[in-house]
Design an enzyme around this catalytic site. Structure first.
Site, PDB file in Angstrom:
ATOM      1  N   THR A   1     -20.913  17.969   2.664  1.00  0.00           N
ATOM      2  CA  THR A   1     -22.054  17.084   2.910  1.00  0.00           C
ATOM      3  C   THR A   1     -23.334  17.636   2.301  1.00  0.00           C
ATOM      4  O   THR A   1     -24.314  16.915   2.156  1.00  0.00           O
ATOM      5  CB  THR A   1     -22.275  16.886   4.418  1.00  0.00           C
ATOM      6  OG1 THR A   1     -22.590  18.155   5.012  1.00  0.00           O
ATOM      7  CG2 THR A   1     -21.029  16.301   5.078  1.00  0.00           C
TER       8      THR A   1
ATOM      9  N   ASP B   1     -21.150  29.552  -2.783  1.00  0.00           N
ATOM     10  CA  ASP B   1     -20.230  29.159  -1.719  1.00  0.00           C
ATOM     11  C   ASP B   1     -18.958  28.620  -2.354  1.00  0.00           C
ATOM     12  O   ASP B   1     -18.882  28.466  -3.580  1.00  0.00           O
ATOM     13  CB  ASP B   1     -20.881  28.108  -0.821  1.00  0.00           C
ATOM     14  CG  ASP B   1     -20.383  28.162   0.617  1.00  0.00           C
ATOM     15  OD1 ASP B   1     -19.364  28.847   0.867  1.00  0.00           O
ATOM     16  OD2 ASP B   1     -20.995  27.514   1.490  1.00  0.00           O
TER      17      ASP B   1
ATOM     18  N   ASP C   1     -23.818  31.893   4.471  1.00  0.00           N
ATOM     19  CA  ASP C   1     -23.372  32.253   5.818  1.00  0.00           C
ATOM     20  C   ASP C   1     -22.517  33.517   5.712  1.00  0.00           C
ATOM     21  O   ASP C   1     -22.190  33.986   4.618  1.00  0.00           O
ATOM     22  CB  ASP C   1     -22.603  31.118   6.497  1.00  0.00           C
ATOM     23  CG  ASP C   1     -21.412  30.634   5.680  1.00  0.00           C
ATOM     24  OD1 ASP C   1     -20.732  31.473   5.054  1.00  0.00           O
ATOM     25  OD2 ASP C   1     -21.167  29.420   5.664  1.00  0.00           O
TER      26      ASP C   1
ATOM     27  N   ARG D   1     -10.431  23.699   6.022  1.00  0.00           N
ATOM     28  CA  ARG D   1     -11.416  24.082   7.054  1.00  0.00           C
ATOM     29  C   ARG D   1     -10.895  23.811   8.459  1.00  0.00           C
ATOM     30  O   ARG D   1     -11.606  24.019   9.431  1.00  0.00           O
ATOM     31  CB  ARG D   1     -12.732  23.330   6.800  1.00  0.00           C
ATOM     32  CG  ARG D   1     -13.470  23.818   5.565  1.00  0.00           C
ATOM     33  CD  ARG D   1     -14.709  23.013   5.276  1.00  0.00           C
ATOM     34  NE  ARG D   1     -14.380  21.648   4.856  1.00  0.00           N
ATOM     35  CZ  ARG D   1     -15.269  20.685   4.711  1.00  0.00           C
ATOM     36  NH1 ARG D   1     -16.552  20.936   4.966  1.00  0.00           N
ATOM     37  NH2 ARG D   1     -14.899  19.487   4.307  1.00  0.00           N
TER      38      ARG D   1
ATOM     39  N   LYS E   1     -26.119  31.767  10.081  1.00  0.00           N
ATOM     40  CA  LYS E   1     -26.200  30.415  10.617  1.00  0.00           C
ATOM     41  C   LYS E   1     -25.187  30.256  11.744  1.00  0.00           C
ATOM     42  O   LYS E   1     -24.277  31.069  11.912  1.00  0.00           O
ATOM     43  CB  LYS E   1     -25.933  29.369   9.530  1.00  0.00           C
ATOM     44  CG  LYS E   1     -24.479  29.283   9.099  1.00  0.00           C
ATOM     45  CD  LYS E   1     -24.219  28.141   8.147  1.00  0.00           C
ATOM     46  CE  LYS E   1     -22.712  28.032   7.860  1.00  0.00           C
ATOM     47  NZ  LYS E   1     -22.387  26.968   6.899  1.00  0.00           N
TER      48      LYS E   1
ATOM     49  N   THR F   1     -25.283  22.738   4.635  1.00  0.00           N
ATOM     50  CA  THR F   1     -25.483  24.188   4.551  1.00  0.00           C
ATOM     51  C   THR F   1     -26.295  24.547   3.321  1.00  0.00           C
ATOM     52  O   THR F   1     -27.242  25.343   3.388  1.00  0.00           O
ATOM     53  CB  THR F   1     -24.120  24.906   4.506  1.00  0.00           C
ATOM     54  OG1 THR F   1     -23.444  24.707   5.746  1.00  0.00           O
ATOM     55  CG2 THR F   1     -24.294  26.396   4.275  1.00  0.00           C
TER      56      THR F   1
ATOM     57  N   GLY G   1       0.779  -1.227   0.000  1.00  0.00           N
ATOM     58  CA  GLY G   1       0.000   0.000   0.000  1.00  0.00           C
ATOM     59  C   GLY G   1       0.809   1.275   0.000  1.00  0.00           C
ATOM     60  O   GLY G   1       0.255   2.370  -0.145  1.00  0.00           O
ATOM     61  N   GLU G   2       2.133   1.173   0.166  1.00  0.00           N
ATOM     62  CA  GLU G   2       2.967   2.368   0.133  1.00  0.00           C
ATOM     63  C   GLU G   2       3.023   2.934  -1.292  1.00  0.00           C
ATOM     64  O   GLU G   2       2.961   2.194  -2.275  1.00  0.00           O
ATOM     65  CB  GLU G   2       4.374   2.037   0.614  1.00  0.00           C
ATOM     66  CG  GLU G   2       4.440   1.659   2.087  1.00  0.00           C
ATOM     67  CD  GLU G   2       5.843   1.293   2.520  1.00  0.00           C
ATOM     68  OE1 GLU G   2       6.762   1.281   1.664  1.00  0.00           O
ATOM     69  OE2 GLU G   2       6.039   1.009   3.724  1.00  0.00           O
TER      70      GLU G   2
END
Length: 312
Positions: A224, A219, A170, A97, A193, A227, A39-40
């Site tokens: 997800t 935005d 927002d 974020r 918000k 917002t 996996g490297e």
């Protein structure tokens, strides 16, 4: 720079990388970027880069940590092969974020990533719409911070809508929404918000009138979709005629696309900084390319020309 221009790419967004070199009319550098049996990450450059001005394209999208390691190892390989200058081209910058501490005993992951990129060998960074512009200050090397809002606004203007409202979901998105409004027209509305928890948004109130008018929510990231969908529901309650959305980075984590498909949003415009998930229903999503923008920025960096002139 006297060195020749060479462009390499990791595996995160091959379609965008090919589009960029297509605009530049130069071949993509040959390199093996794969994984060992355990996996490297395995990287081997198959071209001589000694003395070259090298650009490495890698969007830090899902799988985020895998793509980060690919980029770091490619940068290290290019550095050890004696390139004259190395630019990390990062259409989507991960961990943006997590640019500040919101509670005790938390990391500042965006700063850590900046340190890793510099240590790996990047001499400068080219990126698009950082979630927090202050991240530029995390680097001790030059950062060219491009904006894709003009691309989104120009496309929306071509729809020919005459009476619409640009909505900031927002307070943090007001500057971006206002730039969109100045370029596309319309008036401005702002939703207030709060975030009671990570990736949880709670709408409080809205300033501005949308009744009987089209609305476009602007935005930088759709993750997800929480917002975005809460804003869309509020706009529908306030009597908006049609609802659109425009965002630079379409992360579309979890069930975001399914939720958008079932929402009152008519169309979502995003750019190709992140490839859309394979096999997902994307009837409501239209993708605009940032390849010409990145290609122009790469050529300007290579020739030591102004980047800010792109946005005048």
């Amino acid at each position: 720079m006297d060195g020749r221009l060479q462009i390499f790419a990791g595996n995160s967004n091959p379609r965008l990388a090919q589009a960029i070199v297509g605009v530049l009319e130069t071949p993509l550098g040959r390199a093996e970027v794969s994984s060992w049996s355990d996996g490297e990450t395995r990287v081997r450059l198959e071209e001589n880069v000694r003395g070259s001005d090298v650009f490495v394209i890698q969007s830090l999208c899902t799988p985020v940590n895998q793509n980060i390691m690919e980029l770091l190892i490619i940068l290290d390989a290019v550095k050890r092969a004696s390139a004259a200058r190395i630019t990390a081209v990062i259409p989507y910058y991960a961990y943006a974020r997590q640019e500040k501490k919101t509670a005790g005993r938390e990391p500042i992951s965006a700063k850590l990533l900046a340190n890793l990129l510099t240590t790996a060998g990047a001499d400068r960074v080219l990126t698009i719409d950082l979630h927090a512009p202050a991240i530029e200050g995390f680097f001790d090397i030059p950062v060219d911070h491009l904006r894709a809002t003009p691309i989104l606004a120009a496309h929306f203007r071509r729809l020919g809508l005459t009476d619409f409202v640009v909505v900031s979901p927002d307070a943090g998105a007001v500057v971006r929404a206002d730039e969109f409004r100045r370029r596309a027209g319309g008036s401005l509305a702002i939703i207030s918000k709060k975030r009671p928890g990570p990736e949880v948004a709670e709408v409080l109130e809205m300033v501005g009138d949308v009744a009987g008018r089209d609305a476009v929510i602007v935005d930088d990231i759709i993750a997800t979709g929480g917002t975005l969908l809460q804003a869309a529901e509020l706009l529908r309650e306030r009597g908006a005629r049609r609802i659109f959305a425009a965002a630079v980075h379409g992360v579309f984590a979890g069930q975001a696309l399914e939720r958008i498909q079932a929402s009152p949003i008519e169309k979502v415009f995003v750019t190709d900084t992140i490839p859309l998930p394979e096999g997902m229903c994307t009837d409501k999503v239209e993708v605009l390319t940032v390849a010409p923008l990145l290609a122009e920025a790469i050529m300007r960096i290579h020739k030591d020309l102004s980047i800010s002139a792109l946005f005048t």
